[in-house]
Design a protein around this motif. Structure first.
Motif, PDB file in Angstrom:
ATOM      1  N   ILE A  23       0.832  -1.200   0.000  1.00 25.87           N
ATOM      2  CA  ILE A  23       0.000   0.000   0.000  1.00 25.87           C
ATOM      3  C   ILE A  23       0.867   1.250   0.000  1.00 25.87           C
ATOM      4  N   ALA A  24       1.911   1.255   0.833  1.00 20.95           N
ATOM      5  CA  ALA A  24       2.795   2.411   0.890  1.00 20.95           C
ATOM      6  C   ALA A  24       3.516   2.627  -0.436  1.00 20.95           C
ATOM      7  N   SER A  25       3.849   1.546  -1.115  1.00 18.09           N
ATOM      8  CA  SER A  25       4.534   1.671  -2.401  1.00 18.09           C
ATOM      9  C   SER A  25       3.617   2.280  -3.459  1.00 18.09           C
ATOM     10  N   ARG A  26       2.344   1.932  -3.430  1.00 13.88           N
ATOM     11  CA  ARG A  26       1.407   2.532  -4.384  1.00 13.88           C
ATOM     12  C   ARG A  26       1.165   4.000  -4.026  1.00 13.88           C
ATOM     13  N   TRP A  27       1.205   4.317  -2.751  1.00 19.07           N
ATOM     14  CA  TRP A  27       1.122   5.709  -2.307  1.00 19.07           C
ATOM     15  C   TRP A  27       2.300   6.525  -2.841  1.00 19.07           C
ATOM     16  N   ILE A  28       3.505   5.953  -2.759  1.00 15.96           N
ATOM     17  CA  ILE A  28       4.688   6.661  -3.269  1.00 15.96           C
ATOM     18  C   ILE A  28       4.543   6.940  -4.762  1.00 15.96           C
ATOM     19  N   HIS A  29       3.979   5.995  -5.501  1.00 23.71           N
ATOM     20  CA  HIS A  29       3.728   6.249  -6.925  1.00 23.71           C
ATOM     21  C   HIS A  29       2.780   7.436  -7.114  1.00 23.71           C
ATOM     22  N   GLU A  30       1.790   7.528  -6.246  1.00 28.36           N
ATOM     23  CA  GLU A  30       0.892   8.681  -6.295  1.00 28.36           C
ATOM     24  C   GLU A  30       1.639   9.977  -5.984  1.00 28.36           C
ATOM     25  N   VAL A  31       2.506   9.921  -4.984  1.00 28.51           N
ATOM     26  CA  VAL A  31       3.270  11.112  -4.604  1.00 28.51           C
ATOM     27  C   VAL A  31       4.156  11.576  -5.756  1.00 28.51           C
ATOM     28  N   GLU A  32       4.718  10.622  -6.500  1.00 28.79           N
ATOM     29  CA  GLU A  32       5.573  10.969  -7.638  1.00 28.79           C
ATOM     30  C   GLU A  32       4.826  11.820  -8.670  1.00 28.79           C
ATOM     31  N   ARG A  33       3.522  11.678  -8.731  1.00 37.79           N
ATOM     32  CA  ARG A  33       2.722  12.477  -9.662  1.00 37.79           C
ATOM     33  C   ARG A  33       2.429  13.870  -9.115  1.00 37.79           C
ATOM     34  N   GLN A  34       2.618  14.043  -7.809  1.00 41.24           N
ATOM     35  CA  GLN A  34       2.241  15.295  -7.163  1.00 41.24           C
ATOM     36  C   GLN A  34       3.431  16.123  -6.671  1.00 41.24           C
ATOM     37  N   ARG A  35       4.557  15.462  -6.465  1.00 45.36           N
ATOM     38  CA  ARG A  35       5.730  16.133  -5.913  1.00 45.36           C
ATOM     39  C   ARG A  35       6.964  15.729  -6.722  1.00 45.36           C
ATOM     40  N   PRO A  36       8.010  16.551  -6.738  1.00 38.49           N
ATOM     41  CA  PRO A  36       9.205  16.248  -7.547  1.00 38.49           C
ATOM     42  C   PRO A  36      10.114  15.218  -6.870  1.00 38.49           C
ATOM     43  N   ILE A  37       9.663  13.975  -6.846  1.00 35.17           N
ATOM     44  CA  ILE A  37      10.453  12.902  -6.256  1.00 35.17           C
ATOM     45  C   ILE A  37      10.603  11.760  -7.258  1.00 35.17           C
ATOM     46  N   SER A  38      11.633  10.955  -7.062  1.00 31.96           N
ATOM     47  CA  SER A  38      11.864   9.750  -7.859  1.00 31.96           C
ATOM     48  C   SER A  38      12.256   8.642  -6.905  1.00 31.96           C
ATOM     49  N   THR A  39      11.593   7.504  -7.009  1.00 34.60           N
ATOM     50  CA  THR A  39      11.800   6.417  -6.045  1.00 34.60           C
ATOM     51  C   THR A  39      12.853   5.445  -6.538  1.00 34.60           C
ATOM     52  N   ARG A  40      13.746   5.084  -5.609  1.00 32.82           N
ATOM     53  CA  ARG A  40      14.771   4.070  -5.856  1.00 32.82           C
ATOM     54  C   ARG A  40      14.458   2.901  -4.931  1.00 32.82           C
ATOM     55  N   TRP A  41      14.264   1.726  -5.516  1.00 36.37           N
ATOM     56  CA  TRP A  41      13.745   0.577  -4.776  1.00 36.37           C
ATOM     57  C   TRP A  41      14.876  -0.316  -4.266  1.00 36.37           C
ATOM     58  N   HIS A  42      14.664  -0.883  -3.065  1.00 37.67           N
ATOM     59  CA  HIS A  42      15.631  -1.774  -2.439  1.00 37.67           C
ATOM     60  C   HIS A  42      14.879  -2.911  -1.748  1.00 37.67           C
TER      61      HIS A  42
END
Length: 202
Positions: free
Chosen positions: A22-41
Motif C-alpha cells: 500500500i505504501a509503495s502505491r502511495w509513493i507512486h501517487e506522490v511521484e505524480r504530485q511532488r518532484p520525487i523519484s523512487t529508488r527501490w531496495h
C-alpha cells in the motif's frame, strides 16, 4: 538526495508485506504530485524475524523465495528493474491472491520482461549475502523493532507509513508533506494508534 529539482526517495520493501505494498502505491501517487523519484531496495521480513518467536500465521506469510528472486534480478539487470518486478509480484500477491509459488514468480518475471530462470533463486542461497546487505542498509537506519517499508529521503529515514487504503491525488501529497514534517523533527520517534481495518488494496 536531490538531483536538480528532483529528490531521490529510497524505499525498502518485502513484496509479501501488504502494508508495504500500500505504501509503495502511495509513493507512486506522490511521484505524480511532488518532484520525487523512487529508488527501490529489498529487505526481508524472514531475515528480520530470524530467531524470533512470531505467530505461526505471520511466519507462514514470510519467506525467502520472493526477496531472493528480487535480489537475483537486481544483480543481473541492475536496481532499475526492482520497481517493475515489485509491481508485478505485488499485483499477483495482494490483488489476485496468487500463491507465493514458482508459477506466480515466473508469471511476474515474464510480465516484467525479465529472465524466467531467475525463479530458481527462490530455493537457492546464492544471493543471500547480497540480500542481507540490502536488508541491513535499510534496517540499520531505523532499528530492528520495526518492519517494512523503510523510507529514506534527504538524510531522514523512517518506518512506514502504515495506511489503508492507498491515499490518492492531493491526499497522497498532503500525507507525504506531513510525514516529512514530523519525521524531520529532531527527537521525533512515534505516532501510533491501533489498526482496526485490514489492508485495502483498491
Amino acid at each position: 538526495m536531490s538531483q536538480g529539482n528532483v529528490t531521490t526517495v529510497d524505499f525498502w520493501f518485502d513484496p509479501q508485506c501488504p502494508w508495504a505494498w500500500i505504501a509503495s502505491r502511495w509513493i507512486h501517487e506522490v511521484e505524480r504530485q511532488r518532484p520525487i523519484s523512487t529508488r527501490w531496495h529489498v529487505m526481508s521480513l524472514a531475515v528480520l524475524n530470524e530467531g524470533r518467536d512470531v505467530p505461526r500465521r505471520y511466519r507462514e506469510g514470510m519467506g525467502y523465495g520472493p526477496v531472493r528472486v528480487c535480489t537475483a534480478a537486481e544483480q543481473k539487470y541492475g536496481p532499475e528493474v526492482l520497481g517493475r518486478l515489485y509491481t508485478e509480484l505485488g499485483n499477483r500477491y495482494h490483488h489476485e491472491k496468487a500463491p507465493k509459488d514458482r508459477a506466480t514468480v515466473e508469471a511476474a518475471l515474464e510480465a516484467a520482461g525479465l529472465d524466467l530462470g531467475l525463479a530458481t533463486a527462490m530455493d537457492s542461497t546464492e544471493y543471500d549475502t547480497a540480500l542481507r546487505k540490502s536488508h541491513h542498509a535499510g534496517m540499520d537506519r531505523v532499528g530492528y523493532d520495526v518492519g517494512t517499508p523503510v523510507i529514506a529521503v534527504d538524510g531522514n529515514s523512517f518506518f512506514g507509513p502504515v495506511v489503508t487504503p492507498v491515499p490518492r491525488g492531493e491526499a497522497a501529497a498532503k500525507l507525504w508533506d506531513g510525514v516529512l514534517l514530523v519525521t524531520a523533527t529532531d527527537g521525533f520517534y512515534e505516532l501510533k494508534r491501533t489498526r482496526d481495518r485490514k489492508p485495502l488494496f483498491d
